[in-house]
Design a protein around this motif. Structure first.
Motif, PDB file in Angstrom:
ATOM      1  N   ARG A  30     -15.979  32.129  16.007  1.00  0.00           N
ATOM      2  CA  ARG A  30     -15.270  31.070  15.275  1.00  0.00           C
ATOM      3  C   ARG A  30     -13.758  31.287  15.229  1.00  0.00           C
ATOM      4  NH1 ARG A  30     -18.459  27.781  11.746  1.00  0.00           N
ATOM      5  NH2 ARG A  30     -16.494  27.513  10.659  1.00  0.00           N
ATOM      6  N   VAL A  31     -13.295  32.403  15.760  1.00  0.00           N
ATOM      7  CA  VAL A  31     -11.858  32.685  15.762  1.00  0.00           C
ATOM      8  C   VAL A  31     -11.240  32.044  17.002  1.00  0.00           C
ATOM      9  CG1 VAL A  31     -10.094  34.489  15.798  1.00  0.00           C
ATOM     10  CG2 VAL A  31     -12.205  34.836  14.491  1.00  0.00           C
ATOM     11  N   THR A  32     -10.285  31.155  16.770  1.00  0.00           N
ATOM     12  CA  THR A  32      -9.636  30.425  17.857  1.00  0.00           C
ATOM     13  C   THR A  32      -8.140  30.765  17.894  1.00  0.00           C
ATOM     14  OG1 THR A  32      -9.085  28.545  16.438  1.00  0.00           O
ATOM     15  CG2 THR A  32     -11.252  28.493  17.555  1.00  0.00           C
ATOM     16  N   LEU A  33      -7.506  30.368  18.988  1.00  0.00           N
ATOM     17  CA  LEU A  33      -6.052  30.552  19.078  1.00  0.00           C
ATOM     18  C   LEU A  33      -5.346  29.817  17.956  1.00  0.00           C
ATOM     19  CD1 LEU A  33      -5.115  30.306  22.877  1.00  0.00           C
ATOM     20  CD2 LEU A  33      -5.043  32.301  21.404  1.00  0.00           C
ATOM     21  N   ALA A  34      -5.813  28.619  17.653  1.00  0.00           N
ATOM     22  CA  ALA A  34      -5.180  27.819  16.606  1.00  0.00           C
ATOM     23  C   ALA A  34      -5.278  28.523  15.246  1.00  0.00           C
ATOM     24  CB  ALA A  34      -5.824  26.440  16.529  1.00  0.00           C
ATOM     25  N   THR A  46       3.150  29.875  20.946  1.00  0.00           N
ATOM     26  CA  THR A  46       3.642  31.258  20.871  1.00  0.00           C
ATOM     27  C   THR A  46       2.527  32.231  21.223  1.00  0.00           C
ATOM     28  OG1 THR A  46       5.296  30.687  19.221  1.00  0.00           O
ATOM     29  CG2 THR A  46       4.626  32.999  19.313  1.00  0.00           C
ATOM     30  N   VAL A  47       1.338  31.977  20.676  1.00  0.00           N
ATOM     31  CA  VAL A  47       0.200  32.858  20.963  1.00  0.00           C
ATOM     32  C   VAL A  47      -0.163  32.754  22.442  1.00  0.00           C
ATOM     33  CG1 VAL A  47      -2.183  33.433  20.373  1.00  0.00           C
ATOM     34  CG2 VAL A  47      -0.631  32.598  18.596  1.00  0.00           C
ATOM     35  N   LEU A  48      -0.206  31.547  22.965  1.00  0.00           N
ATOM     36  CA  LEU A  48      -0.515  31.349  24.392  1.00  0.00           C
ATOM     37  C   LEU A  48       0.487  32.067  25.283  1.00  0.00           C
ATOM     38  CD1 LEU A  48      -1.528  27.581  24.541  1.00  0.00           C
ATOM     39  CD2 LEU A  48      -2.901  29.518  25.308  1.00  0.00           C
ATOM     40  N   ARG A  49       1.762  31.944  24.963  1.00  0.00           N
ATOM     41  CA  ARG A  49       2.816  32.547  25.771  1.00  0.00           C
ATOM     42  C   ARG A  49       2.695  34.079  25.792  1.00  0.00           C
ATOM     43  NH1 ARG A  49       6.410  29.577  23.935  1.00  0.00           N
ATOM     44  NH2 ARG A  49       7.047  30.786  22.122  1.00  0.00           N
ATOM     45  N   VAL A  57      -5.591  38.251  23.245  1.00  0.00           N
ATOM     46  CA  VAL A  57      -5.234  38.725  21.903  1.00  0.00           C
ATOM     47  C   VAL A  57      -6.110  39.923  21.536  1.00  0.00           C
ATOM     48  CG1 VAL A  57      -5.131  38.151  19.445  1.00  0.00           C
ATOM     49  CG2 VAL A  57      -4.443  36.446  21.136  1.00  0.00           C
ATOM     50  N   VAL A  58      -7.417  39.792  21.760  1.00  0.00           N
ATOM     51  CA  VAL A  58      -8.344  40.873  21.428  1.00  0.00           C
ATOM     52  C   VAL A  58      -7.996  42.126  22.220  1.00  0.00           C
ATOM     53  CG1 VAL A  58     -10.756  41.632  21.533  1.00  0.00           C
ATOM     54  CG2 VAL A  58     -10.204  39.327  20.739  1.00  0.00           C
ATOM     55  N   GLU A  59      -7.744  41.976  23.507  1.00  0.00           N
ATOM     56  CA  GLU A  59      -7.386  43.133  24.324  1.00  0.00           C
ATOM     57  C   GLU A  59      -6.101  43.789  23.834  1.00  0.00           C
ATOM     58  OE1 GLU A  59      -7.538  41.816  28.403  1.00  0.00           O
ATOM     59  OE2 GLU A  59      -9.721  41.620  28.339  1.00  0.00           O
ATOM     60  N   ALA A  60      -5.143  42.970  23.356  1.00  0.00           N
ATOM     61  CA  ALA A  60      -3.889  43.531  22.826  1.00  0.00           C
ATOM     62  C   ALA A  60      -4.127  44.286  21.515  1.00  0.00           C
ATOM     63  CB  ALA A  60      -2.859  42.421  22.627  1.00  0.00           C
ATOM     64  N   VAL A  61      -5.018  43.780  20.675  1.00  0.00           N
ATOM     65  CA  VAL A  61      -5.349  44.491  19.438  1.00  0.00           C
ATOM     66  C   VAL A  61      -6.018  45.820  19.765  1.00  0.00           C
ATOM     67  CG1 VAL A  61      -6.776  44.447  17.340  1.00  0.00           C
ATOM     68  CG2 VAL A  61      -5.512  42.399  18.025  1.00  0.00           C
ATOM     69  N   LEU A  62      -6.901  45.808  20.756  1.00  0.00           N
ATOM     70  CA  LEU A  62      -7.628  47.013  21.142  1.00  0.00           C
ATOM     71  C   LEU A  62      -6.777  48.013  21.936  1.00  0.00           C
ATOM     72  CD1 LEU A  62     -11.093  45.567  22.199  1.00  0.00           C
ATOM     73  CD2 LEU A  62     -10.657  47.165  20.327  1.00  0.00           C
ATOM     74  N   ALA A  63      -5.707  47.560  22.568  1.00  0.00           N
ATOM     75  CA  ALA A  63      -4.939  48.385  23.510  1.00  0.00           C
ATOM     76  C   ALA A  63      -4.539  49.762  22.973  1.00  0.00           C
ATOM     77  CB  ALA A  63      -3.720  47.629  24.017  1.00  0.00           C
TER      78      ALA A  63
END
Length: 184
Positions: A30-34, A46-49, A57-63
């Motif tokens: 249920r978690v979306t970019l919006a 901004t998130v898309l860019r 986003v998930v991969e960046a949090v996990l990085a």
């Protein structure tokens, strides 16, 4: 070297914090970019860019967590790092991966359902599988290390672990012990 503008750095950090909070408290599907953008008080563009899609986003949090485990496996002390007997290193690595999945299962579940083969195709997973295969081969050169690495890694899927714990009532100790029986 060109440094990033302060607002870019601030927005990126806000997106990562918001995503981590949302994935920690809600059904990952249920978690979306919006929703991430709204929670971070930035625009969806901004998130898309910065990240491309929710998986980015998930991969960046996990990085940073991925880097810490990779560093420990490649350069840390034994038994997880170099220098341990092969079988001991293989089992230490399986334990570290299992703990990583337990600690990050909501984020990993978010990746598992976003695109076909996402669990296996992302760069971190490809490294985990390759390193697991290398360690299996070192412990038992006659084993089909590539197959076993994939099979054991599949048994460590976050959805599998959650199912075994929540639906089958298995303890994490029982699941961990079962994983070790799959190794040669």
């Amino acid at each position: 070297m060109v440094s990033e503008r302060a607002d870019v750095v601030r927005n990126r950090a806000a997106v990562l914090r918001s995503a981590e909070t949302l994935f920690g408290h809600e059904d990952p599907s249920r978690v979306t970019l919006a929703r991430i953008a709204q929670s971070a008080n930035v625009g969806k563009a901004t998130v898309l860019r910065h990240f491309g899609d929710v998986s980015g986003v998930v991969e960046a949090v996990l990085a940073p967590r991925v880097s810490a485990l990779r560093d420990a496996a490649l350069t840390g002390g034994p038994p997880l790092g170099p220098g341990a007997p092969a079988r001991e290193g293989m089992h230490a690595y399986a334990d570290a991966l299992f703990d990583f999945v337990l600690d990050n299962r909501t984020l990993i579940r978010a990746l598992e359902g976003r695109r076909p083969h996402a669990y296996y195709a992302n760069p971190a997973s490809q490294f985990w599988i390759s390193e697991l295969g290398r360690r299996i081969h070192a412990a038992d050169p006659a084993a089909d290390a590539d197959y076993l690495a994939h099979a054991v890694f599949t048994a460590m899927r976050a959805d599998v672990i959650d199912y075994l714990r929540l639906e089958q009532g298995m303890t994490t100790d029982r699941i961990r012990a079962g994983l070790h029986t799959l190794l040669p």
